[in-house]
Design a protein around this motif. Sequence first.
Motif, PDB file in Angstrom:
ATOM      1  N   HIS A 101       1.222  -0.893   0.327  1.00 34.41           N
ATOM      2  CA  HIS A 101       0.187   0.005   0.005  1.00 34.41           C
ATOM      3  C   HIS A 101       0.916   1.430   0.031  1.00 34.41           C
ATOM      4  O   HIS A 101       1.724   1.045   0.412  1.00 34.41           O
ATOM      5  CB  HIS A 101      -0.862   0.555   0.933  1.00 34.41           C
ATOM      6  CG  HIS A 101      -2.570  -1.037   0.895  1.00 34.41           C
ATOM      7  ND1 HIS A 101      -2.979  -0.780   0.509  1.00 34.41           N
ATOM      8  CD2 HIS A 101      -1.975  -2.279   1.942  1.00 34.41           C
ATOM      9  CE1 HIS A 101      -3.987  -1.666   0.777  1.00 34.41           C
ATOM     10  NE2 HIS A 101      -3.476  -3.131   1.851  1.00 34.41           N
ATOM     11  N   PRO A 102       0.178   2.176  -0.572  1.00 36.39           N
ATOM     12  CA  PRO A 102       0.484   3.895  -0.640  1.00 36.39           C
ATOM     13  C   PRO A 102       1.409   3.783   0.791  1.00 36.39           C
ATOM     14  O   PRO A 102       0.991   3.722   1.539  1.00 36.39           O
ATOM     15  CB  PRO A 102       0.135   4.306  -1.423  1.00 36.39           C
ATOM     16  CG  PRO A 102      -0.262   3.520  -2.301  1.00 36.39           C
ATOM     17  CD  PRO A 102      -0.537   2.529  -0.903  1.00 36.39           C
ATOM     18  N   GLY A 103       2.951   4.573   1.035  1.00 32.25           N
ATOM     19  CA  GLY A 103       2.880   5.043   1.901  1.00 32.25           C
ATOM     20  C   GLY A 103       3.655   3.993   3.657  1.00 32.25           C
ATOM     21  O   GLY A 103       4.840   4.259   3.796  1.00 32.25           O
ATOM     22  N   SER A 104       3.966   3.262   3.090  1.00 34.78           N
ATOM     23  CA  SER A 104       4.810   1.992   3.555  1.00 34.78           C
ATOM     24  C   SER A 104       6.185   1.722   2.828  1.00 34.78           C
ATOM     25  O   SER A 104       6.538   2.150   1.936  1.00 34.78           O
ATOM     26  CB  SER A 104       4.092   0.425   3.430  1.00 34.78           C
ATOM     27  OG  SER A 104       4.290  -0.131   2.082  1.00 34.78           O
ATOM     28  N   SER A 105       6.990   1.440   3.444  1.00 37.62           N
ATOM     29  CA  SER A 105       8.379   0.752   2.826  1.00 37.62           C
ATOM     30  C   SER A 105       8.872  -0.153   2.503  1.00 37.62           C
ATOM     31  O   SER A 105       8.426  -1.575   3.169  1.00 37.62           O
ATOM     32  CB  SER A 105       9.755   1.439   4.109  1.00 37.62           C
ATOM     33  OG  SER A 105       9.741   2.912   4.676  1.00 37.62           O
ATOM     34  N   ARG A 151       5.385   5.234  -3.465  1.00 37.78           N
ATOM     35  CA  ARG A 151       4.385   5.950  -4.239  1.00 37.78           C
ATOM     36  C   ARG A 151       3.492   4.642  -5.413  1.00 37.78           C
ATOM     37  O   ARG A 151       3.981   3.698  -5.236  1.00 37.78           O
ATOM     38  CB  ARG A 151       4.301   7.272  -4.414  1.00 37.78           C
ATOM     39  CG  ARG A 151       4.669   7.742  -3.387  1.00 37.78           C
ATOM     40  CD  ARG A 151       5.743   9.255  -3.616  1.00 37.78           C
ATOM     41  NE  ARG A 151       6.070   9.737  -3.334  1.00 37.78           N
ATOM     42  CZ  ARG A 151       7.203  11.364  -3.606  1.00 37.78           C
ATOM     43  NH1 ARG A 151       6.950  11.415  -4.718  1.00 37.78           N
ATOM     44  NH2 ARG A 151       6.607  12.503  -2.335  1.00 37.78           N
ATOM     45  N   VAL A 152       2.132   5.241  -5.903  1.00 37.81           N
ATOM     46  CA  VAL A 152       2.043   3.768  -6.976  1.00 37.81           C
ATOM     47  C   VAL A 152       3.262   3.799  -7.894  1.00 37.81           C
ATOM     48  O   VAL A 152       3.368   3.308  -8.476  1.00 37.81           O
ATOM     49  CB  VAL A 152       0.610   4.474  -7.298  1.00 37.81           C
ATOM     50  CG1 VAL A 152       0.347   4.696  -8.315  1.00 37.81           C
ATOM     51  CG2 VAL A 152      -0.580   4.510  -6.569  1.00 37.81           C
ATOM     52  N   GLU A 153       4.170   5.100  -8.009  1.00 38.86           N
ATOM     53  CA  GLU A 153       4.225   5.241  -9.498  1.00 38.86           C
ATOM     54  C   GLU A 153       5.642   4.521  -9.133  1.00 38.86           C
ATOM     55  O   GLU A 153       6.651   4.484  -9.547  1.00 38.86           O
ATOM     56  CB  GLU A 153       5.038   6.579 -10.061  1.00 38.86           C
ATOM     57  CG  GLU A 153       5.156   7.144  -8.636  1.00 38.86           C
ATOM     58  CD  GLU A 153       4.522   8.538  -7.646  1.00 38.86           C
ATOM     59  OE1 GLU A 153       5.160   9.751  -7.750  1.00 38.86           O
ATOM     60  OE2 GLU A 153       3.706   7.902  -8.316  1.00 38.86           O
ATOM     61  N   ASP A 154       6.912   4.454  -7.575  1.00 40.63           N
ATOM     62  CA  ASP A 154       7.132   3.183  -7.490  1.00 40.63           C
ATOM     63  C   ASP A 154       7.140   1.703  -7.993  1.00 40.63           C
ATOM     64  O   ASP A 154       8.495   1.469  -8.099  1.00 40.63           O
ATOM     65  CB  ASP A 154       7.359   3.763  -6.001  1.00 40.63           C
ATOM     66  CG  ASP A 154       7.825   4.592  -5.854  1.00 40.63           C
ATOM     67  OD1 ASP A 154       8.928   5.620  -6.507  1.00 40.63           O
ATOM     68  OD2 ASP A 154       7.489   5.517  -4.698  1.00 40.63           O
ATOM     69  N   SER A 195       8.418  -8.104 -10.192  1.00 40.86           N
ATOM     70  CA  SER A 195       7.764  -7.213  -9.676  1.00 40.86           C
ATOM     71  C   SER A 195       6.810  -6.519  -7.893  1.00 40.86           C
ATOM     72  O   SER A 195       6.687  -7.591  -7.254  1.00 40.86           O
ATOM     73  CB  SER A 195       5.996  -7.469 -10.359  1.00 40.86           C
ATOM     74  OG  SER A 195       6.536  -7.386 -11.517  1.00 40.86           O
ATOM     75  N   LEU A 196       6.933  -5.115  -8.077  1.00 38.53           N
ATOM     76  CA  LEU A 196       6.752  -4.526  -7.475  1.00 38.53           C
ATOM     77  C   LEU A 196       5.495  -3.978  -7.513  1.00 38.53           C
ATOM     78  O   LEU A 196       5.342  -3.088  -8.083  1.00 38.53           O
ATOM     79  CB  LEU A 196       7.715  -3.989  -6.578  1.00 38.53           C
ATOM     80  CG  LEU A 196       7.005  -2.657  -5.300  1.00 38.53           C
ATOM     81  CD1 LEU A 196       6.768  -3.260  -4.277  1.00 38.53           C
ATOM     82  CD2 LEU A 196       8.510  -1.838  -4.870  1.00 38.53           C
ATOM     83  N   HIS A 197       4.447  -4.242  -7.234  1.00 41.28           N
ATOM     84  CA  HIS A 197       3.092  -3.232  -7.009  1.00 41.28           C
ATOM     85  C   HIS A 197       2.384  -2.505  -5.900  1.00 41.28           C
ATOM     86  O   HIS A 197       2.829  -3.523  -4.519  1.00 41.28           O
ATOM     87  CB  HIS A 197       2.212  -4.797  -7.500  1.00 41.28           C
ATOM     88  CG  HIS A 197       2.254  -5.122  -8.498  1.00 41.28           C
ATOM     89  ND1 HIS A 197       2.223  -5.444 -10.043  1.00 41.28           N
ATOM     90  CD2 HIS A 197       2.306  -6.690  -8.658  1.00 41.28           C
ATOM     91  CE1 HIS A 197       2.665  -6.377 -10.658  1.00 41.28           C
ATOM     92  NE2 HIS A 197       3.023  -7.141 -10.311  1.00 41.28           N
ATOM     93  N   ILE A 198       2.349  -1.341  -6.334  1.00 41.48           N
ATOM     94  CA  ILE A 198       1.910  -0.705  -4.817  1.00 41.48           C
ATOM     95  C   ILE A 198      -0.261   0.149  -5.271  1.00 41.48           C
ATOM     96  O   ILE A 198      -0.249   0.022  -7.045  1.00 41.48           O
ATOM     97  CB  ILE A 198       2.239   0.454  -5.084  1.00 41.48           C
ATOM     98  CG1 ILE A 198       3.980   0.629  -5.669  1.00 41.48           C
ATOM     99  CG2 ILE A 198       1.713   1.855  -4.013  1.00 41.48           C
ATOM    100  CD1 ILE A 198       4.362  -0.628  -4.356  1.00 41.48           C
ATOM    101  N   TYR A 199      -0.665  -0.415  -4.675  1.00 40.14           N
ATOM    102  CA  TYR A 199      -1.950   0.040  -4.773  1.00 40.14           C
ATOM    103  C   TYR A 199      -2.263   0.985  -5.024  1.00 40.14           C
ATOM    104  O   TYR A 199      -1.842   2.278  -4.492  1.00 40.14           O
ATOM    105  CB  TYR A 199      -2.876  -0.677  -3.225  1.00 40.14           C
ATOM    106  CG  TYR A 199      -3.017  -1.915  -3.221  1.00 40.14           C
ATOM    107  CD1 TYR A 199      -4.578  -2.493  -3.853  1.00 40.14           C
ATOM    108  CD2 TYR A 199      -2.146  -2.936  -2.706  1.00 40.14           C
ATOM    109  CE1 TYR A 199      -4.711  -3.521  -3.652  1.00 40.14           C
ATOM    110  CE2 TYR A 199      -2.596  -3.793  -2.114  1.00 40.14           C
ATOM    111  CZ  TYR A 199      -3.034  -4.057  -2.885  1.00 40.14           C
ATOM    112  OH  TYR A 199      -3.678  -5.709  -2.690  1.00 40.14           O
ATOM    113  N   GLY A 200      -2.768   1.209  -6.106  1.00 41.19           N
ATOM    114  CA  GLY A 200      -3.493   2.602  -7.239  1.00 41.19           C
ATOM    115  C   GLY A 200      -3.535   2.518  -7.909  1.00 41.19           C
ATOM    116  O   GLY A 200      -4.209   1.414  -8.525  1.00 41.19           O
TER     117      GLY A 200
END
Length: 2039
Positions: A535-539, A596-599, A619-624
Amino acid sequence: MVSLVRLAALLILLLTGGLLADNNNNNNNNNLIAPLSANQHVVRVTAAGPRFQNELPSEVTFTPDRGFTLDCPVWANPPPQINWLTSKGNGGMWTAVVTDSSSSGGGGNNLMTTSANGSLTFHEFRPEHFRPDVHAATYRCSAFNSVGRILSTPVRIRAVMLPPFEVTVENPRVGRGGTAVFRCSFPDSVRDYVTVTSWIQDNRYDIFLTSSQDGRHVMLANGELHVVGVRQGDENHLYHCRVLVQPNGQTMTSLSAGRMILIPDSAMTKMAPVMVDSVGRVRVWRGQDAVLPCVFHGYPPPKIKWYRSQTVQYGNLLLPLVTSGAGGVQRMSTESLNTHPHLLNSAVGAAGGPSGRHRLIGGTLIITSVVPEDGGRYVCSVNNSMGLVESRTELVFRDKLHVRIIEFASAAQGQQQIHSHSGPTADQHVQVVDAETSVTITCLYSGSPRPSVSWLKDGQRYLLGNSGRVYVSSASGPEDNMIQLSIASVQREDEGMYQCLAANDEGDSAQATVQLAIGAFPPHLKETFTRQILHPGSSVSLKCLASGIPPPHFTWTLDGSPLLPSVSERYFLGQQQQGQEDAGQVVAHLNISHVRVEDGGNYKCVAENRVGRVEHSASLHIYGSPYVRAMSTVVGVGGKRLELPCPVAGYPIEGITWEKDGRRLPLNGRQRLHPFNGSLTIDPLDKSSDAGLYSCEARGQNGLSARQSLQLNILAPPRITPFGMPLRNVMVNSRVQVSCVIEEGDPPFRIRWFRDDRPLLHHHVASSVGLSTDPPSMVRLPPVQSGLRLTDFNSYSSILTIDQVTVNHGGNYSCRASNAAGTAVHATLLQVSVPPFWVNQQPPAEILQTVSGHSVELKCHVHGVPPPQVVWSFAKDKMADKYSPIYTSSNRTLLANQSLVISPVDVADAGFYQCEASNGVGNNINALMALQVHAPPEVHLNQDYMAVRRGSLAGTVLKCSIRGDPPLNVQWRKDSIPLDATWSQSRIVTRAQPQPPSPTAAGQLLTSELSVTNAAAADEGLYECAASNVYGEDGDAVFLQVQDVPQPPLDVRVANAAGRRIQLEWKPPAADGGNPIQEFVVFYQSPNGDIRQERTSANQLTGSIVNLQPATVYQVYMTASNSLGQSQPSLGLTVTTDEEAPEGPPLQLGATSVTSNGFTLSWAPPAAQLQNGLIQSYLVTIDSGRMLNRTVLPSSSGTSSYEYTVAGLRPNTNYMAYVQAVNNQGTGPASPSVSVKTGESAPEEAPLNVACVSLSSQSLQITWQPPRPEFRNGLLRGYRIFYEPLNEFLLFLAGTPEQTDLGQAGSSQTTTELTVFLSGLQKFSNYSIQVLAFTGSGDGVKSVPLTCTTEEDIPEMPTRLKIVQSGADSLTVSWLPHPRPTGRITHFTVYSKEIERGQDVNPQKWTAPANGPSSGRLEIRNLRPRRAIFYFQVAAVSSQAGEGPRSSTVSFTFNPTNKIVASVVSIGSDYLAARGSRLILPCTALGDTPLQISWFQDGRQLSDWLNLNPLKLGEQIQQPWIQPPPPQQPPESDETAAGLIQVLTNGSLSVGRLSDTAGGNYTCQARNRHGQDQVDYLLTVVTPPPAPQLRFAASNWSSITLQWSSNNNPAEKNNNRTRVSTPKNFIVKYRPRDSGWTEKILPAVWRSVPIGDLNCGTEYEFLLISSSRVGNSSSSNLVAAKTKGSPPEYLPVDDESDLILTPTSCTVDLIHWQDRGCPIQQFVFRFRLATDSVSEWIIAGAESPPQQTFLLGGLIPARDYAVRVTAINAAGSAQRDYTIRTPPLMDSHSRSVASGSDSLGPLFSDPRVAVPMAVSSLAILLTVVTLLLRYRYRSGGDYIRPDSRPPTGNMNVRTYADGGETPEDSNNSTLSGCQKRPPLPMDSCGLSDYGGADQVSPYAVFPSLMSSGGKNSSSQFSSSRRMKTFVVDGSKDSLPVEMSNYAPPPPSMIRRMQQQPEEEPTYDYIAPCATSAAAGRSNKQLTSNPQSVFVPIIPARSTWNQQQQQQHYGPTRHGGHSSSPHYHGDWNNQETLALSQRL
């Protein structure tokens, strides 16, 4: 920095290893590391593999007495482990060697051990411990550490057990002028270990190995000695060879000397050459001298030529090397400077001298310092006027194997190479390469024969796998051959030790070692990250861990775009090395904070070092919402595949689409969308349709989407317009130009030119184009490049111009054009035509010179394109109009290199030769060569053989013709010696003659003549005419023979003489006078003076004279005749014909005095007219049908009758007897036989198969079989059975049967059946059974004792019961078992009952154990507390018979009370015990405590009161216990020796050892406060019987009778304390004084005994011992007694002489010697010169058995002698001395000759006959006297009598090892003849089939003859004299069985003899082979000699005593099958051997 550290460490490691391995490399340390380029990576090698510091030997030999240590010199880091492998066969499997690793050497049976340093030691060993798998095997050393393993080359181990051998020299036959070849001969079994080191001439001059010696004696490398140019007198020289024996280093010289046999010149008839010595193949090592033998015989002396065979295009050429003329003149082949310099090292002008490496020794060719070019085939051509012979020899060049590994080649640019040299014998390299690169290991090897090469990796054969990564290639070079091992894509498993192993068929091997280490490994990912959804904001943290050498470097990408640390402050990128420095592990982190989503996207980590890269993506998926990153312009290549990714972020994504120019893709089949990551793939790209703008759109679930675009540009690769060179061949000096034009493609372009794949450097100048030297990758072209230009016309075209074409311009030219999209290539071929030209611009020489008969090569080396053709032509005249073409012929050959070879060159070949070359291009070229042929001398004699009569005045002229180029030098030689000017001035005339015109002959013609007049013997010889010029030498020879009458025959001797025939043999005369021998004439004269002659042909060297008279003296001499006359007579011989065998049998044969083992024969001699000589002996034959007994008896002259007593025969056996007379020539016919049957005797064998069966508890059945018929010795009258119980006396109850049979010796029964039933025996007892058979003559041998056991029975009832109260409610019942068990008791049953009102109530029974601590008693508890009367009985129960009867009833009144009175449970009784035993008496007490006990003996208290606690007592016994006395207990006893008496803790009494005073009444009292009780034992001690009283009764000559009395008086000895046992038997012991004892067992009832078989006149000592079941008594008093008899005595008789003298002998009459009761066993005869009183006596012989006379032969006439005769019997010896003088020789022979020599008068009156005969007679006389003195006094005075004739008769008769005569001896009445004849063939104890009238047995010892009457009546020998014989089985395959009844003198007599100072020591007789195992004879077999002296017989003392004991005790004799007892001693051979050697 890390890399530099590693390289420094590696350098230090290798430098250290190199210094340790080889200190010689100190100066080369700077070169150990190759220079590294800037881009090379340095690594560190932490370990070094093993390497051999020195090569192991290929073969090792050692001897068993020395051993050998095989080292394995290996170095490695870490230190290696060393193992040894062995292979037992060629090509077999290698297995590990199992040894004792102890470094201490050869103790025990270890054959080999290994030491701590890895050495393998082969220890010394005995030959019988030889093991082929150890001492004849192949070994290899294996060394390994953590790096790898290496194997050494094989080592062949051979333990050589060299047998004793002799070195001899052969005698070669050779004619004058030839070559004598001496060879050193030794067995083939030692040939591999023996090397000839030198030769010795006449024991003065040494001849060593050399090939440069110019003398006539030359030793060759193969050990042969060549004597060249043999001449008169050489046959007088002696030659020894000296050899070196390997491996023991012993030097030996030949025993015999070689002497050449010079073939007489008269025997040298014309013959074609014959090869005597040549070999087909010779192996020679580099630098050694090659010896090619060519030894021949032929007459006239042949000429020798050596050729070298060379293979050419059309066949083989024979190139002359060296030539020798008939006179032995050596001529070196010379050629022009243009002819084959590699074959010959001689030039024109060097003829005649050994200037080259080829040298001729006789006919043998020697090539010094062999090189590889010398290998090949050689031909030796030998010819004379009679024919031609050739030998062909192949020279095999051998060179030591050398293997080395050179620098490696690797495909990697960054490879590491570290080279180290391990020493002079092996090169080692440490190669460090990168993984997944390619490496090539190059191995150079050399050696001859060419080896096969294989590769090993870590000690295993390296096999090429199916992967294709490994392959092997090879190539050959002029010096070294090469083999390469290539490995593609090196992997970790390829690390290790590599060996290049070379081996050839000769067993040679070598190796080189290399270590392959991997220095760089590509990265390998060991830890990665996975796909994540956040999720966005995590590391998030992404981690990659990779290993590799060098350590890898990480980079990160996101959707293919690189990530840099500065991409965002939220991104953190880092990497760090982990672990050790050389581990190469790097960890990389990518940390993103607040994602962030763009990451989102595809993240990739890439690990890369210089040898590879590895990557991982996830792959690294970010919800968004969807997010597409911007994309840059992409450039593609037309025709290629392209994939366009869509960098999308956001999650989840429903779909991705692509558009081009607003149209959704895909539009065609070349476009595909990836279903997972949405990428677009176009395959292939098309520039016209695919270039443009592409858009990527991503859609999410929320309906949102994102789009980005990119520009795709497509490039086109270049395409070249085809071009080409001219189609026709381009001529030299023409011009060529081609253009390379790019017709398609996107610029910019790069255009390059190549020639044969080598780049041409482009110069931007319009002139010529040179070669670039700047780029290191450019390859240099040939330097001829003028006129070559490259011109850039524009950006898409280039021009190649060649202004002037040369030969070097030809080749394949290519143009390569490239741009960013690809490369295009076009090639064309330029062919240049070249006219013919001379190679190296050097035309052939104009003038060539050669010698006739040699070879010449005319060279015409041309070149051109195409290759030119060469035509040869010839003309005699240079100005000839036309040259004739030359074709291949017999002596002309065209080689492949266009050369013309002429071999051999003839004078007609001289002229002008032209070679012309053409190829159709340009003008032809030609060359003209003039060939000049020179003529060496050619010598011819008009004939090769001439004969002249000695003294002939007619002159003989030898003509010699010489042709050759001037100047010519002529010389004459005789027997290889130049004739001096004085001799030749008057005899030699040399003149020149004009040369006749001849087209085939060249040079000047000369004639030389040699004239010989008034020929003498010295003029005979080989005459040589030799000529020489600058071009060579030649010679011819003629043999001039001076003829005369022959010389007399040589070495005339008697080959064989018989009664009526003499066979002569002789050697041919030393010279036949130049004419063949026609006949030999034999003259012989009889005693009556008649002279007769026999003629024999010349080809026979033997002849016979027949129809002679036996025993007659003849005078014999010979002459030889040829066509010129008769020779002088030979030396005369005096020959006596032999006697013949008797023709008549002995008369009046009869037999009397028949006994069980013998009888007496009597007979008379044969008729006098049929004796045919002096009867020496009689052969008596006793035949029983199975056994053949033959005995030789001496004959006495003048005796009219004989008697002979035969002893040692089988009883009750029929025998046939007959007698034959024997003289020196054989055995006469047999007399009519008589039949005799011997009487009965006791059986010699015990009954067979004795067996027993137990019928009941008191009966046994015994069965047996009778003895074998041959051992019954008569009619069996019945059998006796002896049996007795085997009960050992220890402890018995008084009154039992055991007490009464203490002195019984057993019982016996007699029966005539084969079975018997024994009854009334003891129950369950062991009995000893023996059976014997008896005849009317007595009892036979008892059988071996057999043990039988009676059956079990029901047990006997217990004897006594006792009941005591042991508690308030308990009783204890005790009892004594029956003293004699009748079975195995398992337990006891106790019965009890009570009686109330007369009725039995409450009956009960209990079971008590039979064994254990509570055996013998039972405690009954839990009784009712009331007064009651109990009745008890006890019964024993056995395991088989059940329960026995109950004991008597005992009652006991039980009163319940708590006061238990002291009671003793143990039961007393009366006992008998053996003295010396240990006894324990039990005392088990019960009662309330305190409870005390005490012991009393006869009322005397033995101990204090002892407190007992019944509850705490240990193990107790109920019955007395006894321990047997020790076996060595002395029979006497005293108080100090008696054991201690003590009370044990359980109350028992222990008596340590019973003495005579230990008997009595023993009481044990027990007491407490309530009362007391006791138990009583009455003990009687049984003692052994007392010593008997022994006394002497009587004696005779062979026995002594003893008597004795026993002191056993029961009334005096027996009482209540002691009792004396009764004797069971007696043991008598006797011996001669100071000798070993002999024992004999006697029955107990005997009181006297005669001891027989004693030595006469000997004092003996006797002891007697009584033996009983209790033990043995002490010894009786010592009795000394002596048998009758005295030493011999000489009684002289008046008017009677003992001596009969002849000039050479003395006969001693022995009839006046008296034996004085003891038979004379031997006479010893000694003599010496009477004037020499200080010298030792010479033993002339020993008469055993004694004879009537002794003949002392071999004396010298008219000499004074002292003679000593010693007579020996068992009682001692006596001697008598004589002083004699032999009479002088009578000249009866001279008178006989004078009286009857009228017919010889004319012959011997001739001085030519008389003078030689007188001189010869004087020489013969002196020789005879010298030989007599030499034989008499040699070896310190040994006495030798020469043999008078060769042995005859049966040669297969068995003889004694040392002694005895045969009927063939000249005097059978004595053994003093001492004839030294060859031993008869015999095996160890075997005898061939006996048959034939002339076969006589060897000598043996027998009872001698008996006679009565006076001197002239029938002779009768003393009855006590002994003889010896042997028995031969009549069957074919049986072995002889020896019997002897000869009693040797006892040791006491021998000692008395040895105490006499004037006597010689008496020696033992060497016994024959033993056939009886029980007789105790030695099996030693000595070398048989039937003529050796028979020496005295002295037995070994111990064996004598042992034999006497065996005879008395009656053991099985002759292995159980012998007859009467005979003495077979173990003979002491040492003194006998000493005497035999002296004799």
